[in-house]
Scaffold this active site. Structure first.
Site, PDB file in Angstrom:
ATOM      1  N   ASP A  13       0.884  -1.168   0.000  1.00 17.63           N
ATOM      2  CA  ASP A  13       0.000   0.000   0.000  1.00 17.63           C
ATOM      3  C   ASP A  13       0.916   1.210   0.000  1.00 17.63           C
ATOM      4  O   ASP A  13       1.923   1.220   0.726  1.00 17.63           O
ATOM      5  CB  ASP A  13      -0.888  -0.044   1.263  1.00 17.63           C
ATOM      6  CG  ASP A  13      -1.946   1.057   1.289  1.00 17.63           C
ATOM      7  OD1 ASP A  13      -1.620   2.227   0.983  1.00 17.63           O
ATOM      8  OD2 ASP A  13      -3.109   0.751   1.627  1.00 17.63           O
ATOM      9  N   LEU A  15       0.572   3.895   1.351  1.00 21.63           N
ATOM     10  CA  LEU A  15       0.553   4.568   2.650  1.00 21.63           C
ATOM     11  C   LEU A  15       1.686   4.069   3.541  1.00 21.63           C
ATOM     12  O   LEU A  15       2.012   4.696   4.552  1.00 21.63           O
ATOM     13  CB  LEU A  15      -0.790   4.268   3.325  1.00 21.63           C
ATOM     14  CG  LEU A  15      -1.494   5.404   4.033  1.00 21.63           C
ATOM     15  CD1 LEU A  15      -1.543   6.646   3.174  1.00 21.63           C
ATOM     16  CD2 LEU A  15      -2.902   4.973   4.401  1.00 21.63           C
ATOM     17  N   SER A  16       2.262   2.942   3.190  1.00 19.98           N
ATOM     18  CA  SER A  16       3.264   2.291   4.033  1.00 19.98           C
ATOM     19  C   SER A  16       4.673   2.577   3.509  1.00 19.98           C
ATOM     20  O   SER A  16       5.041   2.158   2.412  1.00 19.98           O
ATOM     21  CB  SER A  16       2.985   0.774   4.025  1.00 19.98           C
ATOM     22  OG  SER A  16       4.162   0.027   4.205  1.00 19.98           O
ATOM     23  N   PRO A  17       5.495   3.302   4.311  1.00 24.67           N
ATOM     24  CA  PRO A  17       6.852   3.627   3.850  1.00 24.67           C
ATOM     25  C   PRO A  17       7.746   2.387   3.751  1.00 24.67           C
ATOM     26  O   PRO A  17       8.631   2.317   2.910  1.00 24.67           O
ATOM     27  CB  PRO A  17       7.366   4.594   4.913  1.00 24.67           C
ATOM     28  CG  PRO A  17       6.566   4.293   6.141  1.00 24.67           C
ATOM     29  CD  PRO A  17       5.213   3.852   5.657  1.00 24.67           C
ATOM     30  N   SER A  19       6.680  -0.466   2.839  1.00 28.17           N
ATOM     31  CA  SER A  19       6.303  -1.074   1.554  1.00 28.17           C
ATOM     32  C   SER A  19       7.134  -0.458   0.434  1.00 28.17           C
ATOM     33  O   SER A  19       7.551  -1.159  -0.495  1.00 28.17           O
ATOM     34  CB  SER A  19       4.810  -0.834   1.258  1.00 28.17           C
ATOM     35  OG  SER A  19       3.991  -1.637   2.057  1.00 28.17           O
TER      36      SER A  19
END
Lengths: 226, 226
Positions: A13, A15-17, A19
């Site tokens: 996602d 939104l996930s750093p 990631s």
């Protein structure tokens, strides 16, 4: 007969750093390791709800740590992460539903662009502290990635369709079935076995499972090209 | 003048399997990197209480993941971890208060034995699924590590003293002041800067901060000696 193709699925996602870190490492290594990388846009809010987990930054001490750690990891991974000023508004309030639906549409219609559009969305939210929830924000990322204004508009129109909504939900459910309680999740299909790895810090273990060499987050072959 | 000595503090609890992984990696690398390693026995229950965090395995999906991940990491790290059969009884109910007080006493009286006694306690609880809460369990670990029965008894007698209790509390508070919300925590003192790193998976980042080479969890020099 050549070696069997190995497939890695990356559930992520924007939104996930973490990631983002994992995504860049896998994009860098996919040719070096000769693996097939399947990018799977996933909704982190759905994973949290289904698993009963909570975003780590909600615990104040974890939040502080993430901030200081990411400022070290950005150099080590050579990924230009910058913490958004108003973390809670960006991550908790605004979220990523439209952005991840858009990436789902990209994946369905023009998958060869998925890597670039994903990266441009990360560049907005996790590097330049720019919005990714408004239609014009998503269009700007898509055009920066190389889609025409017309293509981008067409894809944006798809995010309210039942088909795209359903597809994002299905991918999120698949991640949950693999045991996800957060993102990124890398699922490695190797020699008939399936391994689920959580986090951006399991890439060395992944190399070990693949029988490949780990050369750090920025492999030298790539370093030479930069 | 030679290079400035760099100090690494490792805050750990023998209840934490990831602390064991981190401990073995740092023990292996301390000579290779020429760093001073300070082992800091800490009480993980105190860290959890102070930070408001919860043991990850309490979330069922995280618990399942830890179990499957540790079965991969044990090979990759060459540390003989085995999940205890009754995890909740061992980790949540019995805990590590006596064991960590004992290690605190070892650190105060005979610090050169701390590494070996710590390892023997991990071998009991995280490899052979043996108790570490009863006096005879702790004595057995201590003797296996090379302490005489007399020394071990003497140290065991110390664990109920105010001095040892206070010392373990103080070390745990120091870890909290560094921002700990779990263990292991490695605090690197490098070039006048202090970096706090959480987890066993930040050893490559640590090497980067030290300007040293990361050669995986089992460095080749050591591999050759095994």
């Amino acid at each position: 007969m050549g070696p069997l193709p190995r497939t890695l699925e990356l559930f992520y996602d924007v939104l996930s750093p973490y990631s983002w870190l994992c995504f860049e490492v896998l994009c860098r290594y996919q040719k070096i390791w000769n693996v097939k990388l399947q990018l799977q846009p996933t909704l982190i809010a759905g994973i949290m709800k289904d698993s009963g987990n909570k975003p780590p930054a909600l615990l104040p001490r974890k939040g502080q740590y993430l901030k200081s750690e990411l400022s070290l990891l950005k150099h080590h991974f050579q990924v230009p992460i910058k913490f958004p000023k108003d973390f809670f508004s960006v991550i908790i309030d605004k979220g990523s539903l439209s952005a991840m639906r858009f990436l789902t549409a990209v994946n369905m219609e023009t998958p060869e662009m998925l890597e670039k559009v994903s990266r441009e969305l990360w560049m907005r939210v996790w590097s330049r502290d720019e919005d990714i929830s408004e239609p014009q924000s998503i269009l700007a990322a898509a055009e920066k990635a190389g889609l025409s204004a017309e293509q981008a508009q067409g894809l944006l129109g798809m995010i309210s369709t039942a088909e795209v909504k359903k597809r994002l939900m299905e991918v999120t459910e698949v991640a949950c079935k693999y045991g996800a309680f957060g993102l990124p999740v890398t699922v490695a299909h190797v020699d008939g076995q399936t391994h689920m790895l959580f986090g951006s810090d399991r890439m060395e273990l992944l190399a070990y499972l693949l029988g490949e060499k780990w050369m750090g987050p920025v492999p030298p072959a790539l370093n030479a090209r930069l």
